[in-house]
Enzyme design. Structure first.
Site, PDB file in Angstrom:
ATOM      1  N   LYS A  34      23.548  79.328 -64.449  1.00 53.34           N
ATOM      2  CA  LYS A  34      23.809  79.981 -63.377  1.00 53.34           C
ATOM      3  C   LYS A  34      24.573  81.393 -63.790  1.00 53.34           C
ATOM      4  CE  LYS A  34      25.264  77.366 -59.701  1.00 53.34           C
ATOM      5  NZ  LYS A  34      24.279  76.114 -59.035  1.00 53.34           N
ATOM      6  N   ARG A 132      19.646  73.045 -48.039  1.00 53.94           N
ATOM      7  CA  ARG A 132      19.444  73.897 -48.950  1.00 53.94           C
ATOM      8  C   ARG A 132      18.087  74.001 -49.804  1.00 53.94           C
ATOM      9  NH1 ARG A 132      24.080  75.375 -53.485  1.00 53.94           N
ATOM     10  NH2 ARG A 132      22.392  74.773 -54.628  1.00 53.94           N
ATOM     11  N   HIS A 164      19.865  67.750 -55.123  1.00 52.91           N
ATOM     12  CA  HIS A 164      21.705  68.424 -55.052  1.00 52.91           C
ATOM     13  C   HIS A 164      22.246  67.399 -54.195  1.00 52.91           C
ATOM     14  CE1 HIS A 164      24.164  70.854 -56.753  1.00 52.91           C
ATOM     15  NE2 HIS A 164      24.169  71.786 -56.454  1.00 52.91           N
ATOM     16  N   ARG A 220      22.787  67.135 -64.641  1.00 52.54           N
ATOM     17  CA  ARG A 220      23.235  68.786 -64.997  1.00 52.54           C
ATOM     18  C   ARG A 220      24.992  69.754 -64.670  1.00 52.54           C
ATOM     19  NH1 ARG A 220      19.097  68.132 -60.116  1.00 52.54           N
ATOM     20  NH2 ARG A 220      21.215  68.706 -59.183  1.00 52.54           N
ATOM     21  N   TYR A 265      53.264  97.750 -50.943  1.00 48.56           N
ATOM     22  CA  TYR A 265      52.270  97.731 -49.971  1.00 48.56           C
ATOM     23  C   TYR A 265      53.223  97.036 -48.497  1.00 48.56           C
ATOM     24  CZ  TYR A 265      49.562 101.528 -52.434  1.00 48.56           C
ATOM     25  OH  TYR A 265      49.042 102.507 -53.097  1.00 48.56           O
ATOM     26  N   CYS A 312      47.641  94.812 -55.139  1.00 48.38           N
ATOM     27  CA  CYS A 312      47.209  96.837 -55.041  1.00 48.38           C
ATOM     28  C   CYS A 312      45.868  97.197 -55.756  1.00 48.38           C
ATOM     29  CB  CYS A 312      48.213  97.896 -55.654  1.00 48.38           C
ATOM     30  SG  CYS A 312      49.560  97.978 -54.724  1.00 48.38           S
ATOM     31  N   ASP A 314      44.883  98.906 -58.818  1.00 51.42           N
ATOM     32  CA  ASP A 314      44.797  98.726 -60.207  1.00 51.42           C
ATOM     33  C   ASP A 314      46.594  98.068 -60.672  1.00 51.42           C
ATOM     34  OD1 ASP A 314      46.165 100.371 -59.624  1.00 51.42           O
ATOM     35  OD2 ASP A 314      44.530 102.168 -60.025  1.00 51.42           O
TER      36      ASP A 314
HETATM   37  C1  LIG Z   1      24.707  75.069 -59.675  1.00 55.59           C
HETATM   38  C2  LIG Z   1      23.821  73.829 -59.530  1.00 55.59           C
HETATM   39  C3  LIG Z   1      24.410  72.967 -60.556  1.00 55.59           C
HETATM   40  C4  LIG Z   1      26.334  72.993 -61.512  1.00 55.59           C
HETATM   41  O1  LIG Z   1      26.377  72.091 -60.055  1.00 55.59           O
HETATM   42  P1  LIG Z   1      28.453  72.356 -60.734  1.00 55.59           P
HETATM   43  O2  LIG Z   1      28.933  71.354 -59.417  1.00 55.59           O
HETATM   44  O3  LIG Z   1      28.867  73.830 -61.490  1.00 55.59           O
HETATM   45  O4  LIG Z   1      28.302  70.770 -61.777  1.00 55.59           O
HETATM   46  C5  LIG Z   1      22.903  71.750 -60.686  1.00 55.59           C
HETATM   47  N1  LIG Z   1      22.602  72.272 -59.826  1.00 55.59           N
HETATM   48  C6  LIG Z   1      22.037  72.724 -59.344  1.00 55.59           C
HETATM   49  C7  LIG Z   1      21.089  72.983 -58.344  1.00 55.59           C
HETATM   50  C8  LIG Z   1      22.824  73.988 -58.962  1.00 55.59           C
HETATM   51  O5  LIG Z   1      22.434  74.655 -58.031  1.00 55.59           O
END
Ligand SMILES: *Cc1c(COP(=O)(O)O)cnc(C)c1O
Length: 369
Positions: A34, A132, A164, A220, A265, A312, A314
């Protein structure tokens, strides 16, 4: 060299996927690509991950899944982040696996597959405690009823159930086992309904590296694919992962100044002794965090220098010390394979390395191919 040169070692991504596959021996790997592969470049990172043996690719946005198909990827791809107005028809026609967290989204999928006559592969997402994405555990049964009815009609195939974790990067945190228990209950519920799941998945990078008992059928990992361990390796070996992103700039001016000379600055840095300053031609317009002033380090000729004073638009300055071999034209490495790491930058400026690579990666994406 342009102001900031961001490059990616795609072979490192291939090797990192191989490392993760061997750590999750009983499961397949879904490489999470992603957000333009965390700034590393969607199509090239995905292809490197496939070479390392990633059976799946995972993306948040539907457009990213379609972009992978357009780039020629023909393997399994899951997308999970959209509301009911998502491009369900294009995704089903592109043979992308779809997540659903609500009856709204499931209804949209079913409307499309009824019309197309092609079933969609469905992964039900359960909120086991992250708060979430995902259907609340208490409402899973109702969503499952709808999904099973659609499956009986041949409109979807329920191939996955997933969730997750909120605290995977804090091994031993009690929420990990609590979420795993809710997830197991959700799997049991699906099983009682006669659903035969192909893939059950819960583990992000941290969970993949620290909780083999929670790998289920598919892990994942995201950040670890890019070589950044989300938890310290107890063996001090970065789990065998190699950072893939390098960020470099150029020293464009080297000059001697007396003690007590204000730098940049607001004079947040004042030279403590007669010294040599190096001017580096990259700033916040190029993605260098302004908060890195007086905090983050760069490497020049194998030595570390803290940014002196404010960053700054750049440019920024480093204090090279009274005696230096650094010359105009030298390379300044902000992030590199031998450091500084994106993780060090993150600690210096109070964020996470995920944000550091996404930020610098956004610059890479702007460069002409
Ligand atoms: C981003 C994400 C991951 C990967 O998470 P990491 O901490 O980068 O390994 C896996 N599952 C879902 C649903 C995510 O949003």
């Amino acid at each position: 060299m342009s102001a900031l040169e961001v490059s990616v070692d795609y072979r490192a991504i291939t090797r990192n996927v191989e490392v993760l596959r061997s750590r999750a021996a009983g499961a397949d790997v879904m490489a999470v690509v992603k957000a333009d592969a965390y700034g590393h470049g969607l199509a090239a990172a995905a292809s490197a991950a496939r070479q390392g043996g990633a059976a799946w690719l995972g993306v948040a946005q539907p457009g990213e899944a379609l972009a992978l198909r357009a780039a020629g990827d023909t393997g399994r791809i899951l997308t999970w982040l959209y509301g009911p107005a998502f491009p369900a028809r294009e995704l089903v026609m592109a043979d992308v696996d779809l997540s659903a967290s609500s009856a709204d989204v499931l209804g949209e999928i079913v409307a499309v597959t009824r019309e197309l006559g092609t079933p969609a592969r469905l992964h039900l997402c359960v909120d086991t405690g992250l708060g979430r994405e995902g259907v609340p555990a208490g409402s899973l049964e109702a969503l499952l009823d709808l999904a099973v009815a659609a499956q009986d009609e041949g409109l979807v195939r329920i191939v996955g159930m997933w969730s997750h974790l909120a605290w995977a990067d804090a091994p031993g945190h009690p929420t990990i086992d609590a979420q795993a228990a809710v997830f197991r209950d959700a799997l049991a519920l699906a099983e009682r309904r006669g659903v035969e799941l192909e893939v059950r998945h819960l583990a992000n990078s941290a969970c993949t590296l620290t909780r083999p008992d929670l790998h289920f059928d598919l892990v994942r990992p995201g950040i670890a694919i890019y070589g950044l361990p989300p938890v310290p390796d107890p063996d001090g070996e970065r789990f065998g992962l190699t950072a893939a992103m390098t960020v470099r700039s150029e020293v464009i001016l080297v000059k001697d100044v007396p003690a007590g000379h204000g730098v940049s600055y607001g004079h947040d840095y004042v030279t403590p002794y007669p010294t040599t300053l190096g001017l580096i031609s990259a700033g916040y317009a190029d993605g260098v965090f302004r908060s890195a002033g007086n905090r983050a380090e760069v490497d020049i000729r194998g030595r570390r220098y803290t940014i002196a004073g404010r960053v700054c638009m750049d440019q920024f300055v480093v204090d090279l010390g009274p005696v230096t071999e650094v010359r105009a034209g030298d390379v300044a490495t902000l992030i590199g394979p031998t450091g500084p790491t994106a993780t060090e930058w993150a600690h210096a400026i109070d964020t996470i390395d995920y944000e550091v690579v996404c930020r610098f990666g956004a610059l890479r994406a702007k460069e002409p191919a």
